[in-house]
Design an enzyme around this catalytic site. Structure first.
Site, PDB file in Angstrom:
ATOM      1  N   HIS A 147      -3.863  -5.122   0.008  1.00 35.93           N
ATOM      2  CA  HIS A 147      -3.504  -5.645   1.330  1.00 35.93           C
ATOM      3  C   HIS A 147      -3.523  -7.173   1.331  1.00 35.93           C
ATOM      4  O   HIS A 147      -4.588  -7.774   1.511  1.00 35.93           O
ATOM      5  CB  HIS A 147      -4.476  -5.121   2.390  1.00 35.93           C
ATOM      6  CG  HIS A 147      -4.298  -3.676   2.704  1.00 35.93           C
ATOM      7  ND1 HIS A 147      -3.631  -3.227   3.829  1.00 35.93           N
ATOM      8  CD2 HIS A 147      -4.678  -2.567   2.037  1.00 35.93           C
ATOM      9  CE1 HIS A 147      -3.624  -1.907   3.837  1.00 35.93           C
ATOM     10  NE2 HIS A 147      -4.248  -1.486   2.758  1.00 35.93           N
ATOM     11  N   GLU A 189      -2.556  -9.112   3.612  1.00 31.62           N
ATOM     12  CA  GLU A 189      -2.890  -9.623   4.951  1.00 31.62           C
ATOM     13  C   GLU A 189      -4.390  -9.621   5.197  1.00 31.62           C
ATOM     14  O   GLU A 189      -4.864 -10.126   6.222  1.00 31.62           O
ATOM     15  CB  GLU A 189      -2.178  -8.797   6.028  1.00 31.62           C
ATOM     16  CG  GLU A 189      -2.857  -7.496   6.415  1.00 31.62           C
ATOM     17  CD  GLU A 189      -2.736  -6.389   5.381  1.00 31.62           C
ATOM     18  OE1 GLU A 189      -3.352  -5.336   5.578  1.00 31.62           O
ATOM     19  OE2 GLU A 189      -2.022  -6.579   4.369  1.00 31.62           O
ATOM     20  N   CYS A 217       0.829  -1.207   0.000  1.00 32.61           N
ATOM     21  CA  CYS A 217       0.000   0.000   0.000  1.00 32.61           C
ATOM     22  C   CYS A 217       0.870   1.267   0.000  1.00 32.61           C
ATOM     23  O   CYS A 217       1.483   1.580  -1.001  1.00 32.61           O
ATOM     24  CB  CYS A 217      -0.974  -0.029   1.177  1.00 32.61           C
ATOM     25  SG  CYS A 217      -2.371   1.101   1.008  1.00 32.61           S
TER      26      CYS A 217
END
EC number: 6.3.5.5
Length: 358
Positions: A332, A334, A247
């Site tokens: 993202h 995660e 990001c």
């Protein structure tokens, strides 16, 4: 009777009902299209300084628990929803969304037409807005909004203030905190990494002194061009260590290599953004939260090559370095909250570390 209003800089008014803290806040009004994950959205430091509109019509139905926070202290400026659930039902729930917002001093508004607001932001672009009492004079609030300058030190506001101790054993990864989500640390530790968290303004010399096997640059809020100290640090380590940027980290690596960034009209915020890996043809559904993007054309004069693009608007979603073990993604991997289609990228990072250590 209406008791709170959202007033935009252009004079548009949305009247509704108050929940959360009884305070007035100014911020950039944005929208997120996720159906779930409001607790992670609430606590994502990338939303620092923003009033977040959630497009899904019912928010708060599974409450708030102690496990799903992505930071210790949420820093959004406000929350806008169609309907807020006062009686959540979930075995992990410890409090309502209303109670959580009160605890953190964050105002909210419900009962407004969030679809109309989202369409406006989509067509006109994100704007400054203010959550205020229904009694406030609209013209006065608009005048105040036009004078308001949003802060440019947003990464500084949410970054760690000092170097943290290691959180695991194994490969040593220095995690540069630009506004990190706890989920990133969790992914690294689960893969046996010895994670050391450092502030955004850590110098290249200080990073290298920690003798990292790899460096990860996290997500974060604001304009990437404001993070000049981080950009200089990246320039000093890019040819010396394996790097993975997520990001904001993706944007800063790109800037450090000579590319350019620009502000998106309304950003990418949601858990259902399709991204194509142009090297493999694979398409993943990703979680995203960013208001800026890397200019694809500006990559031509750098040592970076494009690896991922957004299906919806063809914007840059990932790059890799042509000479060094450095790669970045705009989304993202995660998740937290969102799909886990791209969690394999953490394994790619570990593989790059191992190959570079041989």
């Amino acid at each position: 009777m209406y008791n709170r209003q959202l007033i935009l800089e252009d004079g548009t008014v949305y009247k509704g009902y108050a929940f959360g803290a009884d305070v007035e806040n100014v911020g950039e009004v944005v929208f997120n299209t996720s159906m779930t994950g409001y607790q992670e959205i609430l606590s994502d430091p990338s939303y620092n300084g923003q009033i977040v509109t959630l497009t899904y019509p019912l928010i708060g139905n599974y409450g708030i628990n102690r496990d799903d926070f992505e930071s210790m202290k949420p820093c959004i400026k406000g929350m806008v929803v169609k309907e807020v659930c006062a009686t959540p039902s979930n075995f992990r729930s410890e409090k309502t969304l209303d109670e959580a917002l009160k605890d953190f001093g964050i105002p909210g508004i419900y009962g407004i037409d969030t679809r109309a607001l989202t369409r406006k932001l989509r067509s006109k672009g994100v704007v400054k807005g203010c959550l205020v009492s229904i009694d406030r004079n609209v013209d006065e609030v608009v005048a105040e909004l036009k004078k308001t300058v949003l802060p440019t030190n947003q990464i500084e506001q949410v970054s760690s203030k000092s170097i943290s101790p290691a959180l695991g054993r194994g490969r040593r990864v220095v995690l540069v905190d630009l506004g990190m989500k706890i989920g990133i640390v969790r992914e690294l530790v689960s893969r046996g990494c010895d994670v050391i968290v450092v502030p955004y303004n850590t110098t290249a010399e200080e990073v290298l002194r920690l003798e990292p096997d790899g460096v990860m640059l996290t997500n974060g809020p604001g304009d990437p061009e404001d993070a000049k100290e981080s950009i200089e640090m990246i320039k000093g380590i890019i040819n010396k260590v394996t790097i993975f940027g997520i990001c904001m980290g993706h944007q800063l690596v790109s800037l450090a290599c000579g590319a350019k960034t620009y502000k998106l009209k309304f950003g990418h915020r949601g858990g259902n953004h399709p991204v194509k890996n142009i090297l493999t043809g694979r398409v993943d559904i990703t979680s995203q939260n960013h208001g800026y993007a890397v200019d694809i054309d500006s990559l031509n004069d750098t040592d970076l090559e494009l690896t991922h693009i957004a299906i919806n608007d063809r914007s840059c979603e990932g790059v890799r370095h042509k000479k060094y073990p450095v790669f970045t993604v705009q989304f993202h991997p995660e998740a937290a909250a969102g799909p886990h289609d791209t969690s394999y990228l953490f394994d790619e990072f570990i593989k790059n570390i191992d190959n570079n250590m041989k």
